[in-house]
Design an enzyme around this catalytic site. Structure first.
Site, PDB file in Angstrom:
ATOM      1  N   CYS A 114      50.539 -44.897  -6.001  1.00  0.00           N
ATOM      2  CA  CYS A 114      50.381 -44.135  -7.260  1.00  0.00           C
ATOM      3  C   CYS A 114      49.182 -44.587  -8.079  1.00  0.00           C
ATOM      4  O   CYS A 114      48.801 -43.910  -9.036  1.00  0.00           O
ATOM      5  CB  CYS A 114      51.653 -44.235  -8.089  1.00  0.00           C
ATOM      6  SG  CYS A 114      53.121 -43.827  -7.166  1.00  0.00           S
ATOM      7  N   HIS A 240      50.052 -42.399 -15.088  1.00  0.00           N
ATOM      8  CA  HIS A 240      50.785 -41.930 -13.910  1.00  0.00           C
ATOM      9  C   HIS A 240      52.132 -41.372 -14.374  1.00  0.00           C
ATOM     10  O   HIS A 240      52.831 -42.000 -15.167  1.00  0.00           O
ATOM     11  CB  HIS A 240      50.975 -43.105 -12.939  1.00  0.00           C
ATOM     12  CG  HIS A 240      51.907 -42.775 -11.825  1.00  0.00           C
ATOM     13  ND1 HIS A 240      51.805 -41.609 -11.095  1.00  0.00           N
ATOM     14  CD2 HIS A 240      52.990 -43.447 -11.322  1.00  0.00           C
ATOM     15  CE1 HIS A 240      52.772 -41.593 -10.188  1.00  0.00           C
ATOM     16  NE2 HIS A 240      53.496 -42.682 -10.309  1.00  0.00           N
ATOM     17  N   ASN A 270      57.092 -36.841  -9.853  1.00  0.00           N
ATOM     18  CA  ASN A 270      56.135 -37.908  -9.560  1.00  0.00           C
ATOM     19  C   ASN A 270      55.328 -37.513  -8.316  1.00  0.00           C
ATOM     20  O   ASN A 270      55.875 -37.453  -7.220  1.00  0.00           O
ATOM     21  CB  ASN A 270      56.920 -39.201  -9.330  1.00  0.00           C
ATOM     22  CG  ASN A 270      56.055 -40.384  -8.960  1.00  0.00           C
ATOM     23  OD1 ASN A 270      54.893 -40.241  -8.618  1.00  0.00           O
ATOM     24  ND2 ASN A 270      56.642 -41.571  -9.010  1.00  0.00           N
TER      25      ASN A 270
HETATM   26  O1  UT7 Z   1      55.515 -43.863  -8.714  1.00  0.00           O
HETATM   27  C1  UT7 Z   1      56.085 -45.032  -8.260  1.00  0.00           C
HETATM   28  C2  UT7 Z   1      56.644 -45.735  -9.365  1.00  0.00           C
HETATM   29  N1  UT7 Z   1      58.069 -45.483  -9.468  1.00  0.00           N
HETATM   30  C3  UT7 Z   1      58.639 -45.525 -10.642  1.00  0.00           C
HETATM   31  O2  UT7 Z   1      57.975 -45.670 -11.642  1.00  0.00           O
HETATM   32  C4  UT7 Z   1      60.131 -45.461 -10.738  1.00  0.00           C
HETATM   33  C5  UT7 Z   1      60.596 -46.462 -11.743  1.00  0.00           C
HETATM   34  N2  UT7 Z   1      62.042 -46.424 -11.905  1.00  0.00           N
HETATM   35  C6  UT7 Z   1      62.662 -45.404 -12.545  1.00  0.00           C
HETATM   36  O3  UT7 Z   1      62.017 -44.455 -12.979  1.00  0.00           O
HETATM   37  C7  UT7 Z   1      64.148 -45.500 -12.738  1.00  0.00           C
HETATM   38  O4  UT7 Z   1      64.606 -46.783 -12.380  1.00  0.00           O
HETATM   39  C8  UT7 Z   1      64.943 -44.438 -11.925  1.00  0.00           C
HETATM   40  C9  UT7 Z   1      64.707 -43.059 -12.533  1.00  0.00           C
HETATM   41  C10 UT7 Z   1      64.489 -44.437 -10.464  1.00  0.00           C
HETATM   42  C11 UT7 Z   1      66.429 -44.725 -11.997  1.00  0.00           C
HETATM   43  O5  UT7 Z   1      66.851 -44.775 -13.353  1.00  0.00           O
HETATM   44  P1  UT7 Z   1      67.789 -45.964 -13.882  1.00  0.00           P
HETATM   45  O6  UT7 Z   1      68.082 -45.673 -15.288  1.00  0.00           O
HETATM   46  O7  UT7 Z   1      67.072 -47.253 -13.544  1.00  0.00           O
HETATM   47  O8  UT7 Z   1      69.079 -45.756 -13.016  1.00  0.00           O
HETATM   48  P2  UT7 Z   1      69.795 -46.762 -11.987  1.00  0.00           P
HETATM   49  O9  UT7 Z   1      68.990 -46.883 -10.747  1.00  0.00           O
HETATM   50  O10 UT7 Z   1      70.178 -47.987 -12.730  1.00  0.00           O
HETATM   51  O11 UT7 Z   1      71.126 -45.979 -11.669  1.00  0.00           O
HETATM   52  C12 UT7 Z   1      72.115 -45.766 -12.652  1.00  0.00           C
HETATM   53  C13 UT7 Z   1      73.258 -45.028 -12.014  1.00  0.00           C
HETATM   54  C14 UT7 Z   1      73.746 -45.664 -10.719  1.00  0.00           C
HETATM   55  O12 UT7 Z   1      75.156 -45.504 -10.651  1.00  0.00           O
HETATM   56  P3  UT7 Z   1      76.133 -46.723 -11.043  1.00  0.00           P
HETATM   57  O13 UT7 Z   1      75.749 -47.841 -10.132  1.00  0.00           O
HETATM   58  O14 UT7 Z   1      75.817 -47.026 -12.491  1.00  0.00           O
HETATM   59  O15 UT7 Z   1      77.472 -46.142 -10.820  1.00  0.00           O
HETATM   60  C15 UT7 Z   1      73.106 -44.815  -9.652  1.00  0.00           C
HETATM   61  O16 UT7 Z   1      73.843 -44.803  -8.440  1.00  0.00           O
HETATM   62  O17 UT7 Z   1      72.843 -43.701 -11.665  1.00  0.00           O
HETATM   63  C16 UT7 Z   1      73.125 -43.463 -10.286  1.00  0.00           C
HETATM   64  N3  UT7 Z   1      72.134 -42.551  -9.752  1.00  0.00           N
HETATM   65  C17 UT7 Z   1      72.214 -41.222  -9.894  1.00  0.00           C
HETATM   66  N4  UT7 Z   1      73.140 -40.435 -10.464  1.00  0.00           N
HETATM   67  C18 UT7 Z   1      72.903 -39.109 -10.452  1.00  0.00           C
HETATM   68  C19 UT7 Z   1      70.978 -42.869  -9.102  1.00  0.00           C
HETATM   69  N5  UT7 Z   1      70.298 -41.738  -8.813  1.00  0.00           N
HETATM   70  C20 UT7 Z   1      71.057 -40.713  -9.301  1.00  0.00           C
HETATM   71  C21 UT7 Z   1      70.893 -39.317  -9.294  1.00  0.00           C
HETATM   72  N6  UT7 Z   1      71.830 -38.551  -9.901  1.00  0.00           N
HETATM   73  N7  UT7 Z   1      69.804 -38.708  -8.767  1.00  0.00           N
END
Ligand code: UT7
Length: 317
Positions: A114, A240, A270
């Protein structure tokens, strides 16, 4: 030191629009989860006949037409991508052939995920000096839909496809600064040891989020310091477009004016190396970029890598 200024942009979006509602039918997710956690509402996917190279060629043609330059003016063609249809020929070589760029100029791809567009612009800056050239064609393009596991809700809701192109000029006495960095890590991984290995994208989202909110303000501050500018001198900060909340963290950390930070992840998701040039192209199209404005572009992502660039928008010759 001479610097780059932005003369013109081009863009290309593939034919298939995929909404959060479409993905809700594919994996256990919801529009509410995706929009509140990321700011993404839809993204574009390549149709059968499209790939990162076809998008790059369309975007490059448009940027060239808008620049008012001819193919012969371009001293180098550099493409940032991690989703080229083939390892070789590179997308840059495909662009060379399609646009009839002169054969005595370099054309190659760079992969810094990215941050790729910033790395490619920095490479163009160096090459223009080395080759004694004046203009460079730099493209960011991706077909990430081809690299995702459609059943993995932690990644398939995030990424999209697209391309953006820029024509840069090497000029004297212009505000310009670049910072680049890398820290080897498996926090984002795609593909495998062989080019034909199509292991899908996996990501430690939380770790990457922490990395991003630490890296982005630092990159921005570095290019401001190096060019002896302040945030007040910038018309735009083009980050980005991974996650709206990451940009909001950066704004808060810097006590910055939110309206200076362009956001379009709601429409594109993204798009990795394509996200910054797609944003620049949209801004040019909609009249937000005006000649003489100073901008900062900040990227971060897989590798891990990061990069920042401060430059001016000049508009076409
Ligand atoms: O371009 C490359 C650079 N990449 C990035 O910049 C990505 C950086 N990271 C992020 O943007 C965020 O960490 C994410 C958007 C990927 C995830 O958001 P988060 O607030 O960190 O969520 P999380 O991974 O902590 O997940 C929270 C909950 C989990 O469930 P439990 O364990 O709390 O029960 C996940 O399993 O949300 C769940 N979850 C989803 N639920 C519904 C993960 N993906 C999804 C989904 N829909 N698509």
């Amino acid at each position: 030191m001479k610097g780059l200024r932005l003369l013109a942009t081009g863009g290309a979006l593939p034919g298939r629009v995929v909404t959060n509602e479409d993905l809700r039918r594919q994996v256990d997710t919801s529009d509410e989860w995706i929009t509140t956690r990321t700011g993404i509402r839809q993204r574009y996917y390549c149709t059968e006949n499209e790939d990162a190279a076809t998008l790059a060629i369309t975007a490059a043609r448009q940027a060239m037409a808008r620049s008012g330059l001819t193919a012969n003016d371009i001293a180098c063609c550099i493409v940032a991508t991690l989703s080229a249809p083939t390892a070789t020929p590179s997308i840059a070589c495909r662009v060379q052939a399609a646009l009839g760029l002169p054969e005595d100029r370099p054309a190659f791809d760079v992969n810094a995920a990215c941050s790729g567009f910033i790395y490619a612009a920095a490479t163009a800056h160096g090459l223009l000096t080395t080759l004694d050239g004046q203009y460079a064609l730099v493209i960011g393009c991706e077909a990430l839909s081809r690299m995702m596991d459609p059943t993995d809700r932690t990644t398939c809701v995030l990424f999209g496809d697209g391309a953006g192109a820029a024509v840069f000029e090497l000029a004297e006495n212009v505000p310009f600064a670049i910072t680049l960095g890398a820290r080897g890590s498996e926090a984002i991984r795609a593909g495998g040891p062989a080019a034909c290995d199509t292991a899908p994208i996996t990501m430690d989202g939380k770790a990457v989020f922490r990395f991003a909110v630490e890296t982005m303000p630092r990159c921005l501050q570095t290019v401001l310091d190096r060019s002896q500018k302040t945030l007040a001198d910038l018309a735009w900060v083009v980050c980005h477009q991974a996650n709206s909340r990451i940009i909001d963290h950066c704004i808060k950390h810097l006590h910055a004016e939110p309206s200076k930070f362009y956001k379009n992840m709601d429409r594109h998701g993204n798009t990795s190396a394509a996200s910054i040039p797609i944003a620049l192209h949209e801004m040019e199209e909609s009249g937000l970029l005006r000649p003489g404005q100073t901008l900062a572009c900040i990227g971060f992502g897989g590798g891990l890598t990061w990069g920042g660039m401060l430059l001016t928008y000049e508009g076409r010759k």
